[in-house]
Scaffold this motif. Structure first.
Motif, PDB file in Angstrom:
ATOM      1  N   PHE A 135       8.023  27.535  26.387  1.00 24.87           N
ATOM      2  CA  PHE A 135       7.982  26.828  27.367  1.00 24.87           C
ATOM      3  C   PHE A 135       7.791  27.339  28.955  1.00 24.87           C
ATOM      4  O   PHE A 135       7.062  27.142  29.449  1.00 24.87           O
ATOM      5  CB  PHE A 135       9.007  25.832  27.139  1.00 24.87           C
ATOM      6  N   LEU A 136       8.958  28.253  28.886  1.00 26.09           N
ATOM      7  CA  LEU A 136       9.189  28.954  30.297  1.00 26.09           C
ATOM      8  C   LEU A 136       7.970  30.056  30.514  1.00 26.09           C
ATOM      9  O   LEU A 136       7.514  29.948  31.794  1.00 26.09           O
ATOM     10  CB  LEU A 136      10.257  29.717  30.320  1.00 26.09           C
ATOM     11  N   CYS A 137       7.391  30.453  29.591  1.00 26.72           N
ATOM     12  CA  CYS A 137       6.099  31.238  29.771  1.00 26.72           C
ATOM     13  C   CYS A 137       5.240  30.504  30.503  1.00 26.72           C
ATOM     14  O   CYS A 137       4.231  30.630  31.444  1.00 26.72           O
ATOM     15  CB  CYS A 137       5.832  31.904  28.352  1.00 26.72           C
ATOM     16  N   ASP A 138       4.634  29.310  29.966  1.00 26.50           N
ATOM     17  CA  ASP A 138       3.677  28.424  30.155  1.00 26.50           C
ATOM     18  C   ASP A 138       4.092  27.915  31.632  1.00 26.50           C
ATOM     19  O   ASP A 138       2.968  27.969  32.449  1.00 26.50           O
ATOM     20  CB  ASP A 138       3.745  27.044  29.421  1.00 26.50           C
ATOM     21  N   LYS A 139       5.264  27.694  31.856  1.00 26.87           N
ATOM     22  CA  LYS A 139       5.555  27.316  33.304  1.00 26.87           C
ATOM     23  C   LYS A 139       5.423  28.449  34.374  1.00 26.87           C
ATOM     24  O   LYS A 139       5.208  28.141  35.623  1.00 26.87           O
ATOM     25  CB  LYS A 139       6.865  26.667  33.297  1.00 26.87           C
ATOM     26  N   THR A 140       6.120  29.722  33.940  1.00 26.30           N
ATOM     27  CA  THR A 140       6.064  30.656  34.981  1.00 26.30           C
ATOM     28  C   THR A 140       5.090  31.951  34.778  1.00 26.30           C
ATOM     29  O   THR A 140       4.824  32.694  35.702  1.00 26.30           O
ATOM     30  CB  THR A 140       7.417  31.301  34.595  1.00 26.30           C
ATOM     31  N   GLY A 141       4.676  32.122  33.512  1.00 25.29           N
ATOM     32  CA  GLY A 141       3.426  33.017  33.193  1.00 25.29           C
ATOM     33  C   GLY A 141       4.239  34.507  32.898  1.00 25.29           C
ATOM     34  O   GLY A 141       3.665  35.444  32.782  1.00 25.29           O
TER      35      GLY A 141
END
Length: 191
Positions: A135-141
Motif C-alpha cells: 500500500f505504501l509502495c503504491d503511494k510513495t514508490g
C-alpha cells in the motif's frame, strides 16, 4: 489441483511459522517484525493468544485489502487464518526445545522465513505487513522490501523498548534470518 497445492502450502508454511514462533521465539521473548511482532508484544505483556491477536490486528489491514487489493485479500486471508489457528494450536510444543538464546533466534528465524517464503512462492501469504508495505509502495514508490524492513524495525525497536534489550538484540537476529531465508526460498522456482 492448484487449490489442494495451495492448501498444502499454507498448512506446511503455517506449521513451519508456528514451530518457529512457539519453539524458538517465545521462550526468550523474541519478536518477529510486523503484525506477528505486534501480536507477540501483546502476548509477552498481557499473555494474550498470539494467533488471535494476529487476526484482530490484521482486520484493519484486510479491510483496506478488500477495497484496494481484492486479489491480495483472497490470497492472504487463508494464510492469515491458517497460520493464526496453527500458532495457537501448537502452543503446547513450547518448552520442548532448550537451546541458547542466540541459536533459538536463528532457528526461529529460519523456520519463520521458510514458512513465509514457501507461502509467497505459491502466491499466498499471511497478509499483514506485506500488505501495508504494498500500500505504501503504491503511494510513495519506495521499494516494498525496504518498507517491510522499515516496518519490522519499528516493531522490534518498540518491542525492545517495552520488553528488554535482549529482546531487541535477539529480534534483530531473527528478522535478519527471516529476511535471508525468505529470499532464498522465494528465489528461483524449482520444478
Amino acid at each position: 489441483m492448484l487449490f489442494l497445492k495451495k492448501g498444502l502450502v499454507i498448512i506446511i508454511g503455517s506449521i513451519s511459522l508456528s514451530l518457529g514462533i512457539n519453539l524458538f521465539l517465545t521462550p526468550y521473548e523474541i519478536l518477529d517484525g510486523g503484525v506477528v511482532g505486534l501480536a507477540l508484544i501483546l502476548h509477552y505483556l498481557y499473555k494474550l493468544k498470539i494467533g488471535l491477536m494476529i487476526i484482530i490486528l490484521s482486520i484493519p489491514i484486510f479491510i483496506i485489502a478488500w477495497f484496494k487489493y481484492r486479489a491480495y485479500f483472497y490470497n492472504s486471508v487463508h494464510g492469515l487464518i491458517g497460520s493464526s489457528f496453527i500458532i495457537d494450536l501448537l502452543k503446547p510444543v513450547r518448552g520442548m526445545v532448550e537451546i541458547d538464546a542466540v541459536y533459538s533466534a536463528i532457528l526461529g528465524g529460519i523456520l519463520v522465513g521458510f514458512g513465509i517464503g514457501l507461502m509467497l512462492r505459491f502466491q499466498t501469504s499471511t497478509g499483514g505487513t506485506d500488505l501495508i508495505a504494498q500500500f505504501l509502495c503504491d503511494k510513495t514508490g519506495i521499494n516494498v522490501g525496504v518498507l517491510i524492513f522499515f516496518i519490522d524495525s519499528i516493531v522490534i525497536v518498540f518491542g525492545g523498548f517495552l520488553l528488554s534489550s535482549s529482546t531487541l538484540l535477539l529480534s534483530i537476529i531473527t528478522v535478519l534470518v527471516v529476511g535471508i531465508t525468505t529470499s532464498i526460498v522465494t528465489s528461483g522456482n524449482h520444478h
